[in-house]
Write a protein that holds these residues in place. Sequence first.
Motif, PDB file in Angstrom:
ATOM      1  N   GLY A 123      47.519  52.702 -12.977  1.00  0.00           N
ATOM      2  CA  GLY A 123      46.676  51.924 -13.495  1.00  0.00           C
ATOM      3  C   GLY A 123      45.731  51.431 -12.452  1.00  0.00           C
ATOM      4  N   LEU A 167      43.957  52.629 -16.532  1.00  0.00           N
ATOM      5  CA  LEU A 167      44.476  51.445 -17.300  1.00  0.00           C
ATOM      6  C   LEU A 167      44.359  51.896 -18.593  1.00  0.00           C
ATOM      7  CD1 LEU A 167      43.189  48.349 -15.593  1.00  0.00           C
ATOM      8  CD2 LEU A 167      45.539  48.783 -15.802  1.00  0.00           C
ATOM      9  N   SER A 168      45.541  51.342 -19.398  1.00  0.00           N
ATOM     10  CA  SER A 168      45.393  51.777 -20.883  1.00  0.00           C
ATOM     11  C   SER A 168      44.545  51.374 -21.908  1.00  0.00           C
ATOM     12  CB  SER A 168      47.114  51.445 -21.569  1.00  0.00           C
ATOM     13  OG  SER A 168      47.355  50.149 -21.134  1.00  0.00           O
ATOM     14  N   GLU A 200      51.548  59.576 -14.657  1.00  0.00           N
ATOM     15  CA  GLU A 200      51.464  58.234 -15.104  1.00  0.00           C
ATOM     16  C   GLU A 200      50.308  57.312 -15.121  1.00  0.00           C
ATOM     17  OE1 GLU A 200      54.650  54.413 -15.346  1.00  0.00           O
ATOM     18  OE2 GLU A 200      55.511  56.890 -14.968  1.00  0.00           O
ATOM     19  N   GLU A 201      49.894  56.665 -16.115  1.00  0.00           N
ATOM     20  CA  GLU A 201      48.774  55.856 -16.116  1.00  0.00           C
ATOM     21  C   GLU A 201      47.669  56.088 -15.207  1.00  0.00           C
ATOM     22  OE1 GLU A 201      49.813  51.205 -17.276  1.00  0.00           O
ATOM     23  OE2 GLU A 201      50.321  51.640 -15.448  1.00  0.00           O
ATOM     24  N   LEU A 238      52.151  57.600 -20.396  1.00  0.00           N
ATOM     25  CA  LEU A 238      51.578  56.171 -20.428  1.00  0.00           C
ATOM     26  C   LEU A 238      52.429  55.449 -21.668  1.00  0.00           C
ATOM     27  CD1 LEU A 238      48.013  55.397 -20.139  1.00  0.00           C
ATOM     28  CD2 LEU A 238      49.000  54.660 -22.554  1.00  0.00           C
ATOM     29  N   ASP A 243      52.750  58.524 -10.252  1.00  0.00           N
ATOM     30  CA  ASP A 243      52.307  57.131 -11.190  1.00  0.00           C
ATOM     31  C   ASP A 243      51.195  56.775 -10.259  1.00  0.00           C
ATOM     32  OD1 ASP A 243      52.219  54.964 -12.522  1.00  0.00           O
ATOM     33  OD2 ASP A 243      54.168  54.028 -11.897  1.00  0.00           O
TER      34      ASP A 243
END
Length: 385
Positions: free
Chosen positions: A188, A215-216, A211-212, A235, A185
Amino acid sequence: MTRPTSPIAKIEHFLVPPRWLFVRIETADGAVGWGEASLEGHAEAVAGALEAVRDRLIGTDAHRIEDAWQTLYRLGFYRGGPVLMSAISGVDQALWDLRGRALGVPVSDLLGGRVRDRIRVYAWIGGDRPSDVAAAARARREQGFDAVKMNGTEDLDWFAGPAAVADAVERLGLVRDTGMDVGVDLHGRVHKPMARQIVRALEPLGPMFIEEPVLSEHPEAIAQLAAQTTVPVALGERLYSRWDFKPFLERGAIDIAQPDLSHAGGISEGRRIAAMAEAYDVALAPHCPLGPLALAACLQVAAAAPNFVIQEMSLGIHYNNAEADLLTYLTDPAVLAVEGGTVAVLEGAGLGVTIDEARVREAAKDAHRWRNPVWRGRDGSLREW
């Protein structure tokens, strides 16, 4: 024949340690359902949003779940976002729980029935500033897990240099050497100038997913990263509806969708996101570092979703403590027992877990005010948590 209705008489919420917000709905005939509207660090805002929920839903039929969802989503004029969608999520979960209990079946039966008998799960290791991650991974194996997730880095500046990349590689290697599958992870907290380097460096170690990676709010950057790596990109914890997921699916930017069913519209919207992801051949792995009701909701969707792959589980996560962990508020913790890296599909009615209401009410007397830490770099500038 007229179908009898069950009007909603009461909607309560409870702020309980360590950082959760539970929702309890009761009908005029005494039926009860529980849900979870936890929004980490913003629980008071969700509690405020529930005031409008009460105005809309008190007196309406508790079994018209979709009508309630549409009412809350569409009639407020302003739509989406973490606060409003978390409030909807807790109510939606509670209504599904209530209906399942009224019919004597688990929610997964109402979603079309289960497509699996056991559900693979993973646990978190390391915390925000992981150090002894190998020992933490071995401890998780002893608990019955065969997969974990870890932070790939500590907080970083926009550009941190090669030492940060080497540190991420070393840390992942230590955990992979334990034989565990590992999701990484980046939370972000890594910006585009560093993310490309870190993802490329981690790829040879075979992480389960990343994961991420950024940032999304940067779908174009995530699509670029996804095109440059063979590691599955996961995500979704900061996406709050199927419309938020839409641009990522259309761009081919993600391989694993991670809606949080306490932020993204509950079971109703979670099931729709799962089906939408399936149409793009994208897997489902709901985000859930939260409490037992949120997890139970995820497990109900996981049981019925063909594209589900693995479920996050907050047992012993560093946010929890001796006062309140994942199983604290359950009357029967055994239903979430981990064995061989999996938990059994929940067989009980509704969400399949039963809340110790007296304990919840007592804990809520001292409502939590959880906040995430504030991180700053050596130059004093704010960094992503």
